[in-house]
Scaffold this motif. Structure first.
Motif, PDB file in Angstrom:
ATOM      1  N   SER A  74     -30.050 -19.553 -22.474  1.00  0.00           N
ATOM      2  CA  SER A  74     -29.175 -20.942 -22.465  1.00  0.00           C
ATOM      3  C   SER A  74     -29.820 -22.066 -22.334  1.00  0.00           C
ATOM      4  O   SER A  74     -29.746 -23.176 -22.953  1.00  0.00           O
ATOM      5  CB  SER A  74     -27.969 -20.968 -21.915  1.00  0.00           C
ATOM      6  N   VAL A  75     -30.837 -21.970 -21.087  1.00  0.00           N
ATOM      7  CA  VAL A  75     -31.558 -23.180 -20.985  1.00  0.00           C
ATOM      8  C   VAL A  75     -32.688 -23.521 -21.815  1.00  0.00           C
ATOM      9  O   VAL A  75     -32.767 -24.639 -22.428  1.00  0.00           O
ATOM     10  CB  VAL A  75     -32.148 -22.797 -19.367  1.00  0.00           C
ATOM     11  N   ILE A  76     -33.105 -22.354 -22.451  1.00  0.00           N
ATOM     12  CA  ILE A  76     -34.490 -22.746 -23.556  1.00  0.00           C
ATOM     13  C   ILE A  76     -33.666 -23.034 -24.905  1.00  0.00           C
ATOM     14  O   ILE A  76     -34.063 -24.123 -25.374  1.00  0.00           O
ATOM     15  CB  ILE A  76     -35.028 -21.267 -23.844  1.00  0.00           C
ATOM     16  N   SER A  77     -32.239 -22.603 -25.213  1.00  0.00           N
ATOM     17  CA  SER A  77     -31.666 -22.968 -26.248  1.00  0.00           C
ATOM     18  C   SER A  77     -31.098 -24.415 -26.013  1.00  0.00           C
ATOM     19  O   SER A  77     -31.346 -25.123 -27.128  1.00  0.00           O
ATOM     20  CB  SER A  77     -30.254 -22.341 -26.556  1.00  0.00           C
ATOM     21  N   GLY A  78     -30.989 -24.911 -25.013  1.00  0.00           N
ATOM     22  CA  GLY A  78     -30.662 -26.245 -24.833  1.00  0.00           C
ATOM     23  C   GLY A  78     -31.736 -27.447 -24.872  1.00  0.00           C
ATOM     24  O   GLY A  78     -31.721 -28.325 -25.501  1.00  0.00           O
ATOM     25  N   ALA A  79     -32.674 -26.936 -24.444  1.00  0.00           N
ATOM     26  CA  ALA A  79     -34.108 -27.623 -24.338  1.00  0.00           C
ATOM     27  C   ALA A  79     -34.360 -27.734 -26.043  1.00  0.00           C
ATOM     28  O   ALA A  79     -34.963 -28.834 -26.392  1.00  0.00           O
ATOM     29  CB  ALA A  79     -35.229 -26.732 -23.476  1.00  0.00           C
ATOM     30  N   LEU A  80     -34.398 -26.618 -26.872  1.00  0.00           N
ATOM     31  CA  LEU A  80     -34.700 -26.827 -28.077  1.00  0.00           C
ATOM     32  C   LEU A  80     -33.899 -27.712 -29.048  1.00  0.00           C
ATOM     33  O   LEU A  80     -33.996 -28.557 -29.713  1.00  0.00           O
ATOM     34  CB  LEU A  80     -34.751 -25.438 -28.881  1.00  0.00           C
ATOM     35  N   ILE A  81     -32.609 -27.679 -28.478  1.00  0.00           N
ATOM     36  CA  ILE A  81     -31.606 -28.428 -29.195  1.00  0.00           C
ATOM     37  C   ILE A  81     -31.718 -30.019 -28.932  1.00  0.00           C
ATOM     38  O   ILE A  81     -31.896 -30.882 -29.770  1.00  0.00           O
ATOM     39  CB  ILE A  81     -30.197 -27.815 -28.606  1.00  0.00           C
ATOM     40  N   GLY A  82     -32.019 -30.256 -27.675  1.00  0.00           N
ATOM     41  CA  GLY A  82     -32.505 -31.545 -27.171  1.00  0.00           C
ATOM     42  C   GLY A  82     -33.620 -32.043 -27.934  1.00  0.00           C
ATOM     43  O   GLY A  82     -33.634 -33.242 -28.404  1.00  0.00           O
ATOM     44  N   LEU A  83     -34.671 -31.286 -27.848  1.00  0.00           N
ATOM     45  CA  LEU A  83     -36.106 -31.823 -29.023  1.00  0.00           C
ATOM     46  C   LEU A  83     -35.467 -31.937 -30.289  1.00  0.00           C
ATOM     47  O   LEU A  83     -35.933 -33.150 -30.997  1.00  0.00           O
ATOM     48  CB  LEU A  83     -37.017 -30.726 -28.523  1.00  0.00           C
ATOM     49  N   MET A  84     -34.854 -31.144 -31.068  1.00  0.00           N
ATOM     50  CA  MET A  84     -34.435 -31.447 -32.173  1.00  0.00           C
ATOM     51  C   MET A  84     -33.756 -32.570 -32.429  1.00  0.00           C
ATOM     52  O   MET A  84     -33.782 -33.114 -33.284  1.00  0.00           O
ATOM     53  CB  MET A  84     -33.893 -30.108 -32.969  1.00  0.00           C
ATOM     54  N   SER A  85     -32.892 -32.840 -31.541  1.00  0.00           N
ATOM     55  CA  SER A  85     -31.757 -33.911 -31.683  1.00  0.00           C
ATOM     56  C   SER A  85     -32.702 -35.178 -31.557  1.00  0.00           C
ATOM     57  O   SER A  85     -32.127 -36.268 -32.146  1.00  0.00           O
ATOM     58  CB  SER A  85     -30.485 -33.876 -30.761  1.00  0.00           C
ATOM     59  N   LEU A  86     -33.838 -35.261 -31.082  1.00  0.00           N
ATOM     60  CA  LEU A  86     -34.747 -36.329 -30.943  1.00  0.00           C
ATOM     61  C   LEU A  86     -35.381 -36.547 -32.243  1.00  0.00           C
ATOM     62  O   LEU A  86     -36.127 -37.577 -32.487  1.00  0.00           O
ATOM     63  CB  LEU A  86     -35.522 -36.286 -29.876  1.00  0.00           C
ATOM     64  N   ALA A  87     -35.144 -35.589 -33.108  1.00  0.00           N
ATOM     65  CA  ALA A  87     -35.758 -35.938 -34.393  1.00  0.00           C
ATOM     66  C   ALA A  87     -34.602 -36.149 -35.567  1.00  0.00           C
ATOM     67  O   ALA A  87     -34.546 -36.755 -36.415  1.00  0.00           O
ATOM     68  CB  ALA A  87     -36.655 -34.743 -35.008  1.00  0.00           C
ATOM     69  N   ARG A  88     -33.395 -35.171 -35.023  1.00  0.00           N
ATOM     70  CA  ARG A  88     -32.317 -35.301 -36.174  1.00  0.00           C
ATOM     71  C   ARG A  88     -31.100 -35.093 -35.281  1.00  0.00           C
ATOM     72  O   ARG A  88     -30.884 -34.317 -34.641  1.00  0.00           O
ATOM     73  CB  ARG A  88     -32.217 -33.963 -37.146  1.00  0.00           C
ATOM     74  N   PRO A  89     -30.402 -35.985 -35.096  1.00  0.00           N
ATOM     75  CA  PRO A  89     -29.153 -35.997 -34.087  1.00  0.00           C
ATOM     76  C   PRO A  89     -28.127 -34.994 -34.412  1.00  0.00           C
ATOM     77  O   PRO A  89     -27.313 -34.619 -33.594  1.00  0.00           O
ATOM     78  CB  PRO A  89     -28.661 -37.491 -34.325  1.00  0.00           C
ATOM     79  N   SER A  90     -28.037 -34.603 -35.734  1.00  0.00           N
ATOM     80  CA  SER A  90     -27.223 -33.401 -36.058  1.00  0.00           C
ATOM     81  C   SER A  90     -27.611 -32.196 -35.443  1.00  0.00           C
ATOM     82  O   SER A  90     -26.644 -31.204 -35.606  1.00  0.00           O
ATOM     83  CB  SER A  90     -27.175 -33.474 -37.605  1.00  0.00           C
ATOM     84  N   ALA A  91     -28.735 -32.077 -34.856  1.00  0.00           N
ATOM     85  CA  ALA A  91     -28.948 -30.826 -34.167  1.00  0.00           C
ATOM     86  C   ALA A  91     -28.110 -30.379 -33.101  1.00  0.00           C
ATOM     87  O   ALA A  91     -28.080 -29.361 -32.616  1.00  0.00           O
ATOM     88  CB  ALA A  91     -30.435 -30.819 -33.603  1.00  0.00           C
TER      89      ALA A  91
END
Length: 249
Positions: free
Chosen positions: A177-194
């Motif tokens: 869950s931590v890794i999933s959240g980190a990936l979502i955070g990184l992706m949202s810094l390129a596309r907020p819809s992440a």
């Protein structure tokens, strides 16, 4: 032999080993193809010309590499790519070749991850077809050879997809869950819809562990994603632009 490679369920050790090294072979083939395309592009009359978003990213990364790390305006385009590009330009020189070569590397890694994700759902022969199609996907190679965030995003997205498939197959846990959240955070810094991918994580955990665990996993993932975006939020607040987690777009 090929039968054992396509059907490791036969129990042959050689076949099992063959499909385990398949992602490495796909990575090498895809990287060779993408670097060949890059070489052809750089020596052709159609050498990369920056325009629109590419031109904005390139100029933005130059400002960052020159020391203007904070800037003044609120982010419209996602900051993940230009800040990463600035680091590459600072360490590898101001030319366009090194960033594009690194994106070819990321693109090849995406191909290998695509095979691994497909392998979670299907027999090796079907996963192999998925990997070959990903390696030969023309638009994917085009994006790898462009100064755009799509190459980075594609790698993060397929890695996230692989992780969710693994949760469904073998179970979740705090670490995933931590890794999933980190990936979502990184992706949202390129596309907020992440941020919508939190729903995918919820569904993955619920399929394996039930509703209660899925709620906790979603809260954990969201908290980690917010932490990843915290520097951007603090920047926007300090500059007087309001509580913007990634971009106002």
């Amino acid at each position: 032999n090929m039968v054992e490679f396509l059907d490791p369920g036969s129990g042959a050790a050689e076949g099992a080993f063959a499909w385990r090294i398949a992602p490495f072979l796909l990575f090498i083939v895809a990287l060779g193809w993408k670097l060949y395309c890059l070489r052809r592009l750089l020596t052709s009359p159609f050498a990369p010309e920056l325009s629109m978003d590419s031109e904005i990213y390139w100029a933005w990364s130059r400002e960052i590499a020159e020391g203007r790390w904070i800037g003044k305006a609120a982010f419209f385009l996602g900051p993940l790519y230009p800040y990463g590009l600035a680091v590459v330009r600072f360490l590898g020189g101001d030319g366009i070749v090194v960033p594009l070569a690194l994106q070819c590397l990321l693109g090849a890694l995406t191909v290998a991850l695509m095979f691994c994700a497909a392998r979670e759902l299907a027999p090796p022969k079907h996963a192999l077809v998925s990997g070959i199609l990903a390696a030969g996907f023309a638009m994917g190679t085009f994006m790898d050879l462009s100064i755009l965030s799509e190459s980075v995003l594609a790698c993060l997205e397929v890695l996230f997809l692989l992780l969710q498939f693994q949760i469904v197959r073998t179970g979740g846990g705090l670490r995933r869950s931590v890794i999933s959240g980190a990936l979502i955070g990184l992706m949202s810094l390129a596309r907020p819809s992440a941020w919508l991918l939190l729903l995918a994580h919820f569904v993955s955990v619920r399929a394996r562990h039930g509703m209660g665990a899925a709620r906790h996993a979603c809260v954990t993932g969201a908290a980690v994603a917010v932490l990843v975006c915290l520097p951007v939020l603090m920047r926007h607040l300090a500059l007087g632009h309001g509580p913007i987690l990634s971009t106002y777009s």
